[in-house]
Design an enzyme around this catalytic site. Structure first.
Site, PDB file in Angstrom:
ATOM      1  N   ASP A  32      10.368  14.240 -41.548  1.00 57.36           N
ATOM      2  CA  ASP A  32      11.328  13.824 -40.664  1.00 57.36           C
ATOM      3  C   ASP A  32      10.605  13.993 -39.082  1.00 57.36           C
ATOM      4  O   ASP A  32      11.571  14.347 -38.539  1.00 57.36           O
ATOM      5  CB  ASP A  32      12.610  14.340 -40.913  1.00 57.36           C
ATOM      6  CG  ASP A  32      12.984  14.039 -42.500  1.00 57.36           C
ATOM      7  OD1 ASP A  32      12.929  12.961 -42.840  1.00 57.36           O
ATOM      8  OD2 ASP A  32      13.699  14.942 -43.062  1.00 57.36           O
ATOM      9  N   GLY A  89      12.695   8.658 -45.600  1.00 61.07           N
ATOM     10  CA  GLY A  89      13.758   7.847 -44.768  1.00 61.07           C
ATOM     11  C   GLY A  89      13.065   7.925 -43.477  1.00 61.07           C
ATOM     12  O   GLY A  89      12.921   8.793 -42.779  1.00 61.07           O
ATOM     13  N   HIS A  90      12.367   6.631 -43.107  1.00 63.89           N
ATOM     14  CA  HIS A  90      11.895   6.447 -41.783  1.00 63.89           C
ATOM     15  C   HIS A  90      12.412   5.411 -40.813  1.00 63.89           C
ATOM     16  O   HIS A  90      12.881   4.455 -41.190  1.00 63.89           O
ATOM     17  CB  HIS A  90      10.430   5.806 -42.084  1.00 63.89           C
ATOM     18  CG  HIS A  90       9.280   6.578 -43.062  1.00 63.89           C
ATOM     19  ND1 HIS A  90       8.352   6.284 -43.297  1.00 63.89           N
ATOM     20  CD2 HIS A  90       9.594   7.793 -43.407  1.00 63.89           C
ATOM     21  CE1 HIS A  90       7.600   7.086 -44.143  1.00 63.89           C
ATOM     22  NE2 HIS A  90       8.449   8.405 -44.128  1.00 63.89           N
ATOM     23  N   LYS A  99       7.898  10.017 -37.938  1.00 65.36           N
ATOM     24  CA  LYS A  99       6.776   9.157 -38.238  1.00 65.36           C
ATOM     25  C   LYS A  99       7.093   7.533 -38.118  1.00 65.36           C
ATOM     26  O   LYS A  99       6.340   6.918 -37.667  1.00 65.36           O
ATOM     27  CB  LYS A  99       6.409   9.295 -39.629  1.00 65.36           C
ATOM     28  CG  LYS A  99       5.758  10.711 -40.002  1.00 65.36           C
ATOM     29  CD  LYS A  99       5.669  10.955 -41.516  1.00 65.36           C
ATOM     30  CE  LYS A  99       6.650  10.982 -42.388  1.00 65.36           C
ATOM     31  NZ  LYS A  99       7.902  12.017 -42.414  1.00 65.36           N
ATOM     32  N   GLN A 144       6.799  12.008 -46.238  1.00 67.44           N
ATOM     33  CA  GLN A 144       6.955  13.598 -46.011  1.00 67.44           C
ATOM     34  C   GLN A 144       6.265  14.331 -45.062  1.00 67.44           C
ATOM     35  O   GLN A 144       5.698  13.544 -44.169  1.00 67.44           O
ATOM     36  CB  GLN A 144       6.877  14.040 -47.734  1.00 67.44           C
ATOM     37  CG  GLN A 144       7.898  13.737 -48.573  1.00 67.44           C
ATOM     38  CD  GLN A 144       7.728  12.340 -49.101  1.00 67.44           C
ATOM     39  OE1 GLN A 144       6.736  11.881 -49.501  1.00 67.44           O
ATOM     40  NE2 GLN A 144       8.844  11.255 -49.132  1.00 67.44           N
ATOM     41  N   LYS A 200       9.122   5.989 -36.137  1.00 64.66           N
ATOM     42  CA  LYS A 200       9.356   5.566 -34.756  1.00 64.66           C
ATOM     43  C   LYS A 200       7.515   5.520 -34.273  1.00 64.66           C
ATOM     44  O   LYS A 200       7.319   4.487 -33.562  1.00 64.66           O
ATOM     45  CB  LYS A 200       9.913   6.687 -33.822  1.00 64.66           C
ATOM     46  CG  LYS A 200       9.672   6.195 -32.382  1.00 64.66           C
ATOM     47  CD  LYS A 200       9.863   7.027 -31.348  1.00 64.66           C
ATOM     48  CE  LYS A 200       9.344   6.699 -30.109  1.00 64.66           C
ATOM     49  NZ  LYS A 200       9.787   7.245 -28.891  1.00 64.66           N
TER      50      LYS A 200
END
Ligand code: GDP
Ligand code: IMO
Ligand code: MG
Length: 429
Positions: free
Chosen positions: A13, A40-41, A16, A223, A18
């Site tokens: 988190d 969750g990107h 990455k 991750q 963005k």
């Protein structure tokens, strides 16, 4: 060779999504190399916030080719949902999104088993409950089902029948109706195997050809390095190799084909789930960071644990990934804090640790050794030039560069693509 790995240097988190979306403009291929829909990107496209779980963060550029390499574990149901969600938002993936035929398929029993372990306090590590660990476990146990196996009509039922027997004890003990589960998987297999078929490819051949044509390839990490199965805070880790080394085994290319590694680091530190976290803050500042940074899991919505920047962690990441430069994200979220602390070492039983300790006892009980710096009051909104940053923000960046030992080349000061400061004109590929 125009190849670049972009990965997280902390516990995930870091932002990455963005950064990969920002850099993808310059790339031809964006290749996810590990993990699954535990990721969750988040990125902003046309003023709308998107969270991607499996599909690489380059998908918003219509001409880029996005791949899931063999090291990724793929839940076909989740993939289908993501593709449909994107197409509803006019982002079409046909002919430019592919998945590796040797990637492993994540099935409902993986998710069920992940949940069973997470609901048992003796085994709980705070996973995303997406079935990631159990799927990689089957891969290592050599009973996994790969994409190429999933496409073969005649073998799926046999394979899951054997796997359900292997898992019978735990499933029955938890009152799972294995017959109904099997029936459901067979029905879904018919639909989902047809759905994924057009996307299946040999990633290794595709990337080899692309490299020969001098195409620009961005390898997307999920991750973070401290969640790496081998180098992370074991056992509180994910089940894949998140570090740069994971690219070669996942994509099927040799290490000499990798040219550059860029690390993404948050201006402070966060972690979701259980496990040691030396710099964790339990006070008002931790709460301020959580609120300003909207630190809630993009996948599970859990509040993220927040702490100061940990140089021991990021320097460790730099070493194990051979990171050549860094992007610092979310600097804007530190605005208004009076005194900023930086963790420069750990102390445990009168020993000082400047290198990240492997011992789980030291990881758990070590206390941080902090340096202090004055914070900055002015908002960073709209700033695109380093010299325009408040003096104390610049001092903070310079101090981090000095302590970590590699340059910070980009600073992110907001969620949007444009909210970024370039420290020099870098050729990424
Ligand atoms: P990832 O998993 O590394 O892609 O990161 P996540 O998407 O899970 O979490 C990062 C969060 O921070 C997301 O909500 C992003 O929209 C947000 N974000 C990324 N960079 C910045 C930044 O520079 N400033 C602010 N305020 N938010 C950011
Ligand atoms: P992105 O790509 C942050 C954490 C979980 C848990 C541990 C193991 O968005 O940075 P798993 O479900 O993988 O078996 O859980 O890893 N975790 C993440 N933390 N960001 C992620 O992904 C994560 N993916 C897994 O919280 O501690
Ligand atoms: Mg995330």
């Amino acid at each position: 060779m125009p190849t670049l790995i972009v990965l997280g240097t902390q516990w995930g988190d870091e932002g990455k999504g963005k950064i990969i979306d920002y850099l993808a403009e310059q790339a031809d291929y964006i290749v996810r190399y590990q993990g699954g829909n535990n990721a969750g990107h988040t990125l902003v496209y046309k003023n709308k916030l998107f969270v991607l779980h499996l599909i690489p963060s380059g998908i918003f550029y219509p001409k880029k080719c996005c791949l899931l390499a063999n090291g990724v574990v793929i839940d076909p149901m989740s993939l289908k949902e993501e593709i449909i969600f994107l197409s509803k938002n006019k982002v079409l993936v046909k002919n430019r999104f592919f998945i590796g035929m040797q990637a492993h398929i994540l099935l409902p029993y993986h998710k069920i088993i992940d949940n069973i372990f997470e609901n048992n306090n003796d085994y709980k590590i705070g996973t995303t409950k997406k079935g990631i660990g159990p799927c990689y476990y089957d891969k290592v146990k050599r009973i996994g089902i790969r994409v190429i196996d999933y496409l073969e009509d005649n073998i799926f039922e046999d394979l899951i029948t054997k796997n359900l027997i292997e898992k019978e004890f735990i499933l029955k003990k938890n009152r799972i109706n294995t017959k109904a589960l099997k029936k459901e998987m067979i029905v879904n297999h018919k639909i989902l195997s047809k759905f994924i078929k057009p996307f299946v490819t040999d990633v290794s051949i595709m990337i080899e050809k692309a490299i020969k044509k001098d195409k620009k390839i961005l390898f997307e990490g999920a991750q973070g390095a401290l969640l790496d199965l081998d180098f992370g805070t074991y056992p509180y880790v994910t089940s894949s190799n998140t570090i740069a080394g994971g690219v070669c085994t996942s994509v099927g290319i040799g290490p000499t084909k990798i040219n550059n590694v860029l690390g993404v680091a948050k201006a402070y530190t966060t972690r979701v789930g259980e496990g040691p976290f030396t710099v964790e803050l339990f006070d008002k500042i931790g709460e301020i960071l959580r609120i300003k940074g909207e630190e809630y899991g993009a996948t599970t919505k859990r509040p993220r644990r927040c702490g100061w920047f940990d140089v021991v962690v990021v320097r460790y990441s730099v070493r194990i990934n051979n990171i050549k430069c860094l992007v610092l994200t979310k600097l804007d979220c530190m605005q208004g804090i009076d005194v900023i602390k930086i963790c420069v070492a750990y102390r445990y039983k009168n020993n000082i640790y400047k290198e990240f300790p492997a011992s789980r006892t030291v990881q758990k009980y070590a206390v941080p050794v902090y340096e202090e710096m004055p914070g900055f009051k002015d908002k960073l909104e709209g700033i695109t030039n380093f010299e325009k940053l408040p003096i104390n923000a610049r001092r903070y960046i310079k101090r981090l560069i000095y302590l970590i030992g590699v340059p910070i080349k980009l600073i992110s000061v907001g969620k949007k693509r444009k909210e970024i400061i370039k420290l020099d004109n870098i050729k990424w590929f």
